[in-house]
Design a protein around this motif. Structure first.
Motif, PDB file in Angstrom:
ATOM      1  N   TRP A   1      -9.232   6.364  -4.562  1.00  0.00           N
ATOM      2  CA  TRP A   1      -7.891   5.474  -4.292  1.00  0.00           C
ATOM      3  C   TRP A   1      -7.152   6.283  -4.116  1.00  0.00           C
ATOM      4  N   VAL A   2      -5.864   5.613  -3.082  1.00  0.00           N
ATOM      5  CA  VAL A   2      -4.749   6.729  -3.796  1.00  0.00           C
ATOM      6  C   VAL A   2      -3.233   5.030  -3.969  1.00  0.00           C
TER       7      VAL A   2
ATOM      8  N   VAL B   1       0.709  -0.167  -3.085  1.00  0.00           N
ATOM      9  CA  VAL B   1      -0.554  -0.373  -1.706  1.00  0.00           C
ATOM     10  C   VAL B   1      -1.758   0.602  -2.343  1.00  0.00           C
ATOM     11  N   ILE B   2      -3.407  -0.213  -2.428  1.00  0.00           N
ATOM     12  CA  ILE B   2      -4.302   0.660  -2.305  1.00  0.00           C
ATOM     13  C   ILE B   2      -4.922   0.275  -1.483  1.00  0.00           C
ATOM     14  N   GLN B   3      -4.926   1.885  -1.137  1.00  0.00           N
ATOM     15  CA  GLN B   3      -5.562   2.538   0.656  1.00  0.00           C
ATOM     16  C   GLN B   3      -6.752   3.118  -0.596  1.00  0.00           C
ATOM     17  N   HIS B   4      -7.966   3.427   0.451  1.00  0.00           N
ATOM     18  CA  HIS B   4      -9.066   3.794   0.408  1.00  0.00           C
ATOM     19  C   HIS B   4      -8.646   5.811   1.299  1.00  0.00           C
TER      20      HIS B   4
ATOM     21  N   GLY C   1      -7.519   6.480   3.807  1.00  0.00           N
ATOM     22  CA  GLY C   1      -6.717   6.181   4.922  1.00  0.00           C
ATOM     23  C   GLY C   1      -6.764   4.529   5.011  1.00  0.00           C
ATOM     24  N   LYS C   2      -7.387   3.827   4.849  1.00  0.00           N
ATOM     25  CA  LYS C   2      -7.798   2.410   5.122  1.00  0.00           C
ATOM     26  C   LYS C   2      -7.386   1.312   3.396  1.00  0.00           C
TER      27      LYS C   2
ATOM     28  N   THR D   1      -0.357  -5.689   2.387  1.00  0.00           N
ATOM     29  CA  THR D   1      -0.284  -4.323   2.670  1.00  0.00           C
ATOM     30  C   THR D   1       0.777  -3.999   3.455  1.00  0.00           C
ATOM     31  N   ASP D   2       1.244  -5.388   3.725  1.00  0.00           N
ATOM     32  CA  ASP D   2       2.587  -4.617   5.151  1.00  0.00           C
ATOM     33  C   ASP D   2       4.113  -5.398   4.083  1.00  0.00           C
ATOM     34  N   PRO D   3       4.587  -4.230   3.457  1.00  0.00           N
ATOM     35  CA  PRO D   3       6.330  -4.065   2.613  1.00  0.00           C
ATOM     36  C   PRO D   3       6.668  -5.073   2.646  1.00  0.00           C
TER      37      PRO D   3
END
Length: 163
Positions: free
Chosen positions: A71-72, A101-104, A107-108, A138-140
């Motif tokens: 995760w990123v 925000v946590i993304q795979h 990028g998802k 996930t939208d700022p």
């Protein structure tokens, strides 16, 4: 009935938040004590920047563990000062909220971890441990709205993930 992918996404986000909170619960005091001398020096020179130093030390291992799991975090945990908000509590028990925000790594986006940092503006002190909870936005701009207006105790207790 929810689609399996949505159920897995919600479950993963809540498991990640619970794991992060368990890490915080176990490490917030030892990290504070281990870095207290340096934190005191920073506080004497720059006041609240000492709390930023502490957060860096506390969250680096957790961020590395999350990255190792694929995760990123954007921005890096617990979040950045310009995107954070501080509107709650008296000066001796002030709350600042950060988000990431946590993304795979594909990028998802999975969701967002919000971190509540409690600190004292009258002396160098953490009145209580940081608290982490998850939201699905996930939208700022949506995150900022929730950060300021939503009751984290209500959001944290929900399991349906809707806001």
């Amino acid at each position: 009935m929810k689609h399996l992918s949505e159920t897995l996404r919600e479950t993963t986000l809540h498991v990640l938040a619970a794991h992060a909170q368990q890490y915080i619960d176990n490490q917030w005091k030892p990290v504070w004590e281990r870095h207290l001398e340096e934190t005191e020096r920073i506080f004497a020179k720059g006041g609240d920047s000492a709390y930023g130093f502490y957060c860096l030390k506390l969250f680096q291992p957790l961020a590395a563990e999350i990255a190792e799991a694929g995760w990123v975090t954007q921005p890096v945990l617990p979040g950045t000062f310009p995107q954070s908000e501080e509107h709650w509590g008296p000066w001796e028990n002030r709350e600042r909220r950060f988000w990431s925000v946590i993304q795979h790594d594909s990028g998802k986006a999975l969701g967002t971890l919000i971190t509540r940092i409690f600190h004292d503006h009258t002396q160098l002190r953490l009145p209580r441990p940081p608290h982490i909870y998850a939201i699905h936005e996930t939208d700022p701009s949506e995150i900022s709205h929730i950060l300021i207006h939503a009751d984290p105790n209500v959001l944290d207790s929900r399991t349906d993930g809707e806001s």
